[in-house]
Design an enzyme around this catalytic site. Structure first.
Site, PDB file in Angstrom:
ATOM      1  N   GLY A  45      -1.348  12.163  -6.452  1.00 25.98           N
ATOM      2  CA  GLY A  45      -0.159  11.330  -6.329  1.00 25.98           C
ATOM      3  C   GLY A  45      -0.477   9.892  -6.689  1.00 25.98           C
ATOM      4  O   GLY A  45      -1.643   9.479  -6.672  1.00 25.98           O
ATOM      5  N   GLN A  50       0.604   0.876  -7.385  1.00 26.20           N
ATOM      6  CA  GLN A  50      -0.799   1.064  -7.802  1.00 26.20           C
ATOM      7  C   GLN A  50      -1.015   0.772  -9.286  1.00 26.20           C
ATOM      8  O   GLN A  50      -2.150   0.675  -9.734  1.00 26.20           O
ATOM      9  CB  GLN A  50      -1.269   2.486  -7.472  1.00 26.20           C
ATOM     10  N   CYS A  93      -7.945   7.617  -2.046  1.00 23.43           N
ATOM     11  CA  CYS A  93      -6.901   6.829  -2.707  1.00 23.43           C
ATOM     12  C   CYS A  93      -7.470   6.298  -4.017  1.00 23.43           C
ATOM     13  O   CYS A  93      -8.583   5.774  -4.030  1.00 23.43           O
ATOM     14  CB  CYS A  93      -6.491   5.674  -1.793  1.00 23.43           C
ATOM     15  N   LEU A  94      -6.716   6.428  -5.111  1.00 20.21           N
ATOM     16  CA  LEU A  94      -7.212   5.965  -6.411  1.00 20.21           C
ATOM     17  C   LEU A  94      -7.451   4.457  -6.426  1.00 20.21           C
ATOM     18  O   LEU A  94      -8.210   3.967  -7.249  1.00 20.21           O
ATOM     19  CB  LEU A  94      -6.238   6.364  -7.523  1.00 20.21           C
ATOM     20  N   HIS A 135       1.361   9.386   2.256  1.00 18.22           N
ATOM     21  CA  HIS A 135       0.394   8.391   1.759  1.00 18.22           C
ATOM     22  C   HIS A 135       1.081   7.420   0.785  1.00 18.22           C
ATOM     23  O   HIS A 135       0.893   6.197   0.873  1.00 18.22           O
ATOM     24  CB  HIS A 135      -0.755   9.149   1.078  1.00 18.22           C
ATOM     25  N   GLU A 136       1.917   7.966  -0.128  1.00 21.84           N
ATOM     26  CA  GLU A 136       2.565   7.098  -1.126  1.00 21.84           C
ATOM     27  C   GLU A 136       3.665   6.242  -0.476  1.00 21.84           C
ATOM     28  O   GLU A 136       3.877   5.096  -0.871  1.00 21.84           O
ATOM     29  CB  GLU A 136       3.151   7.916  -2.286  1.00 21.84           C
ATOM     30  N   HIS A 139       2.029   3.295   0.826  1.00 17.92           N
ATOM     31  CA  HIS A 139       1.806   2.306  -0.244  1.00 17.92           C
ATOM     32  C   HIS A 139       3.057   1.448  -0.451  1.00 17.92           C
ATOM     33  O   HIS A 139       2.978   0.240  -0.647  1.00 17.92           O
ATOM     34  CB  HIS A 139       1.485   3.001  -1.572  1.00 17.92           C
TER      35      HIS A 139
END
Ligand code: CO
Length: 174
Positions: A45, A50, A93-94, A135-136, A139
């Site tokens: 995701g 991001q 997380c990226l 999670h997103e 963000h």
């Protein structure tokens, strides 16, 4: 087009993203860029912030375990309607490379969102996909998963984060 991923501790990761109200063709391009960037980095995701776009938008691969992943899911303005159960498992997380920590999240969720055409949808997700949506959404609210790590585990995490801060300072000319 691949877009650079915003990395911790970039202050943009603390921003609260704005709701999307206009669903023009540029969002399709942004969704394609986000999907390409997410897959290139082996993620499941990605939230728009991001790649530096402070809007409430995310992409997610429902078929992350298949060779042909098909189309990614694109969710705008996601809102959790129901949550059920809980699961504690490793998360990454990226934007925070190489850091993985156990985080407790709801196991099942029902989420309302708008699709690329601006049409309202309701979907249910479980396990990794539920974790991904939660999670997103974090963000979009300027929150990172490392903030959910229990205090007893923070010491090792702090060392990893200090290293990322050091790398960031060295990479970005002041
Ligand atoms: Co993330």
């Amino acid at each position: 087009m691949l877009r650079p991923i915003v990395l911790y501790p970039d202050s943009r990761l603390k921003m609260k993203s704005k709701s999307v109200t206009e669903f023009g063709p540029e969002l399709k391009e942004l969704a394609a860029d986000m999907t390409e960037t997410m897959r290139n980095a082996n993620g499941v995701g990605l939230a728009a912030i991001q790649i530096g776009e402070p809007i409430r938008m995310m992409v997610m691969d429902e078929h992350y375990d298949q060779e042909d992943r098909g189309e990614s899911q694109v969710l705008f303005n996601p809102e959790i309607l129901e949550e059920e159960g809980s699961e504690t498992t490793e998360e990454g997380c990226l934007s925070i490379p190489d850091v993985r920590e156990e985080v407790e999240r709801s196991f099942k969720i029902k989420v309302r969102y708008q699709n690329l055409e601006g049409k309202e949808q309701v979907s249910e997700y479980a396990g990794l996909l539920a974790r991904c949506v939660l999670h997103e959404i974090d963000h979009m609210n300027g929150q990172l998963f490392i903030q959910k790590v229990p205090a007893v585990k923070r010491l090792f995490l702090k060392k990893q984060l200090d290293q990322l801060k050091k790398n960031f300072k060295e990479a970005v000319p002041l």
